[in-house]
Design a protein around this motif. Structure first.
Motif, short mmCIF file in Angstrom:
data_model
loop_
_atom_site.label_atom_id
_atom_site.label_comp_id
_atom_site.label_asym_id
_atom_site.label_seq_id
_atom_site.Cartn_x
_atom_site.Cartn_y
_atom_site.Cartn_z
N LEU A 68 0.72 -1.01 -0.08
CA LEU A 68 0.01 0.15 -0.05
C LEU A 68 0.90 1.23 0.04
O LEU A 68 1.83 1.22 0.92
N TYR A 69 0.53 2.20 -0.94
CA TYR A 69 0.94 3.64 -0.74
C TYR A 69 -0.18 4.61 -0.91
O TYR A 69 -1.04 4.35 -1.36
N LEU A 70 0.30 5.73 -0.41
CA LEU A 70 -0.71 6.88 -0.60
C LEU A 70 0.28 7.99 -1.42
O LEU A 70 1.37 8.41 -1.12
N ARG A 71 -0.60 8.95 -2.21
CA ARG A 71 -0.02 10.20 -2.88
C ARG A 71 -1.11 11.08 -2.96
O ARG A 71 -2.23 10.68 -2.96
N SER A 72 -0.66 12.37 -3.19
CA SER A 72 -1.45 13.36 -2.93
C SER A 72 -1.00 14.35 -4.04
O SER A 72 0.07 14.68 -4.18
N ASN A 73 -1.84 15.16 -4.93
CA ASN A 73 -1.22 16.02 -5.82
C ASN A 73 -2.60 16.82 -6.05
O ASN A 73 -3.08 17.50 -7.07
N GLY A 74 -3.30 17.00 -4.78
CA GLY A 74 -4.27 18.24 -4.84
C GLY A 74 -3.95 19.60 -4.15
O GLY A 74 -3.43 19.30 -2.91
N LEU A 75 -4.27 20.53 -4.73
CA LEU A 75 -3.98 21.84 -4.02
C LEU A 75 -5.38 22.80 -3.41
O LEU A 75 -5.12 23.85 -3.51
N GLN A 76 -6.25 21.90 -2.81
CA GLN A 76 -7.51 22.65 -2.34
C GLN A 76 -7.22 22.74 -0.83
O GLN A 76 -6.21 22.63 -0.28
N TYR A 77 -8.09 23.55 -0.26
CA TYR A 77 -7.92 23.88 1.12
C TYR A 77 -8.57 22.86 2.08
O TYR A 77 -8.90 23.09 3.18
N GLY A 78 -8.40 21.48 1.46
CA GLY A 78 -8.59 20.42 2.35
C GLY A 78 -7.87 19.34 1.68
O GLY A 78 -7.57 19.23 0.60
N PRO A 79 -7.80 18.21 2.48
CA PRO A 79 -6.99 16.97 2.06
C PRO A 79 -7.83 16.42 0.65
O PRO A 79 -8.79 15.85 0.95
N SER A 80 -7.60 16.70 -0.40
CA SER A 80 -8.07 15.91 -1.61
C SER A 80 -6.99 15.46 -2.81
O SER A 80 -5.92 15.58 -2.49
N GLU A 81 -7.67 14.99 -3.42
CA GLU A 81 -6.93 14.05 -4.56
C GLU A 81 -5.86 13.29 -4.09
O GLU A 81 -4.68 13.07 -4.54
N ILE A 82 -6.28 12.42 -2.99
CA ILE A 82 -5.46 11.54 -2.42
C ILE A 82 -5.46 10.16 -3.02
O ILE A 82 -6.95 9.67 -2.81
N VAL A 83 -4.90 9.38 -3.51
CA VAL A 83 -4.88 8.08 -4.16
C VAL A 83 -4.25 7.21 -3.29
O VAL A 83 -3.14 7.12 -2.86
N LEU A 84 -4.89 6.08 -2.95
CA LEU A 84 -4.41 4.80 -2.58
C LEU A 84 -4.04 3.93 -3.63
O LEU A 84 -4.66 3.40 -4.36
#
Length: 407
Positions: A388-404
């Motif tokens: 399992l890995y997590l990546r994030s490439n979202g720049l909104q004002y909350g944790p978003s665009e987070i992919v497992l």
């Protein structure tokens, strides 16, 4: 030579332990002399250590009551409570300061915080942290969470509404063990940083935590450091939208066997078809993915990446929902999901393919406050050999665009 924080805490604990032993051995003298200052200073030291370790003067399960100098039983209670607290704190110190990295230590601090600090204190401290942000940031956060309240809960500081914060605190408290399991299951430091920053942002709304974990070196879903693909890939793109993720895949890997693209509105399918018309071996299906075959309803026919389907009869436009296990017969090597909170249901409908074929899974886990801990559990219960890995490439004002990534 500088003394470490661990050494300082252990030294302070040793002093409190000596005081507890002194009280235990000199009860009659204590009752006669009533040394109020000694107890006040001791309690102050206890509270300071608690604040250092838990950001709270008092903690659950290890509270120390005030002294009643009129009887020996009160002194016995004090001594017993002190000894239990000292043993507990010493274990916390030894465990926390023996972690391999500063990130591990900080994550354990978060777990201890939600485990040993009461809900009301956490809520108050989180509200205080939120209100300490710049007014323009608070206004943006209010608008952000009001726009997406069906996903995460509402935030409206002007009207004393903190639904998103309250739900996330409850989630952290009730699923502490799930988050600890996930953190230690993650395959690299970057993944752990994403989870760490996501959960700290839940409590603080600090924008810099989003910036710190955001990736900028690859297209969404396609981290070339961990995701290897070849000409034999049979890809299922759930939430294909306008074809952007399929096109990004082709741009990055340049080879595949077949790509199945699923979308739930006809206007989006038309856009998807137009954008992918020059590529071969693309199958576009105007269907949604779920646990079983069914009919659901879409409220809007407009092309959007945020369209959702509901079970409410005759509300909107009917759409065929399918289990991927039944809708695709050939072996699958990669499944990507970005379907606005329907990922758990769709994942259930992929169970056979997952168990039999071990496809690579790229699953969005940010559309609500439970996917981040539930979906990894679902996957590993189907097959425990996934990494399992997590990546994030979202720049909104909350944790978003987070992919497992389950690979």
């Amino acid at each position: 030579m500088l003394i470490t924080e661990k050494e300082d805490l252990l030294n302070r604990l040793q002093t409190i332990e000596k005081i507890a032993n002194f009280v235990s051995n000199r009860k009659e003298a204590i009752l006669a002399e009533k040394p109020v200052d000694l107890f006040q200073n001791t309690m102050s030291s206890i509270h300071n250590i608690n604040i250092t370790l838990f950001n709270s003067a008092t903690i659950n399960h290890y509270q120390i009551t005030d002294i009643d100098f009129s009887n020996a039983d009160s002194l016995n209670v004090f001594v017993n409570q002190c000894q239990a607290w000292i043993s507990f704190i010493r274990n916390i110190v030894e465990t926390r300061y023996s972690q391999s990295t500063a990130l591990d230590e900080q994550f354990l601090e978060l777990l201890d915080y939600v485990n040993y600090v009461d809900y009301d204190t956490i809520l108050k401290q989180s509200k205080d942290t939120l209100h300490a942000l710049q007014p323009d940031i608070i206004d943006i956060l209010n608008r952000h969470y009001q726009s997406w309240e069906t996903m995460w809960g509402r935030l409206d500081t002007n009207n004393n509404c903190y639904d998103v914060l309250e739900d996330r605190i409850h989630t952290l408290i009730e699923h502490r063990d799930d988050f600890e399991w996930l953190y230690h299951r993650l395959g690299d430091y970057r993944s752990k940083l994403v989870l760490h920053n996501m959960l700290y942002n839940w409590l603080t709304f600090e924008p810099n935590l989003i910036l710190q974990m955001c990736e900028g070196n690859y297209d969404s879903y396609y981290d070339l450091d961990i995701l290897q693909c070849d000409e034999n890939e049979v890809i299922v793109d759930l939430g294909a939208y306008n074809g952007d993720s399929a096109i990004d895949y082709i741009k990055n890997y340049q080879k595949y066997k077949r790509i199945y693209c699923y979308e739930i509105t006809k206007s989006t399918v038309a856009l998807l078809t137009e954008n992918l018309k020059d590529y071969t071996n693309i199958e576009i299906r105007n269907k949604g993915a779920g646990a079983t075959n069914d009919i659901m309803y879409v409220s809007s026919s407009e092309a959007s990446s945020a369209n959702t389907a509901t079970k409410e009869d005759n509300v909107g436009i009917p759409i065929e929902m399918v289990s991927i296990d039944e809708d695709i017969s050939e072996p699958i090597t990669l499944i990507k999901m970005d379907i606005e909170g329907a990922e758990q249901s769709a994942l259930t409908g992929c169970r056979r393919h997952i168990i039999e074929e071990h496809p690579k899974l790229l699953i969005c886990v940010y559309h609500n406050n439970e996917d981040i801990y539930k979906i990894p559990r679902m996957i590993t219960e189907m097959r425990d050999d996934y990494k399992l890995y997590l990546r994030s490439n979202g720049l909104q004002y909350g944790p978003s665009e987070i992919v497992l990534f389950a690979l």
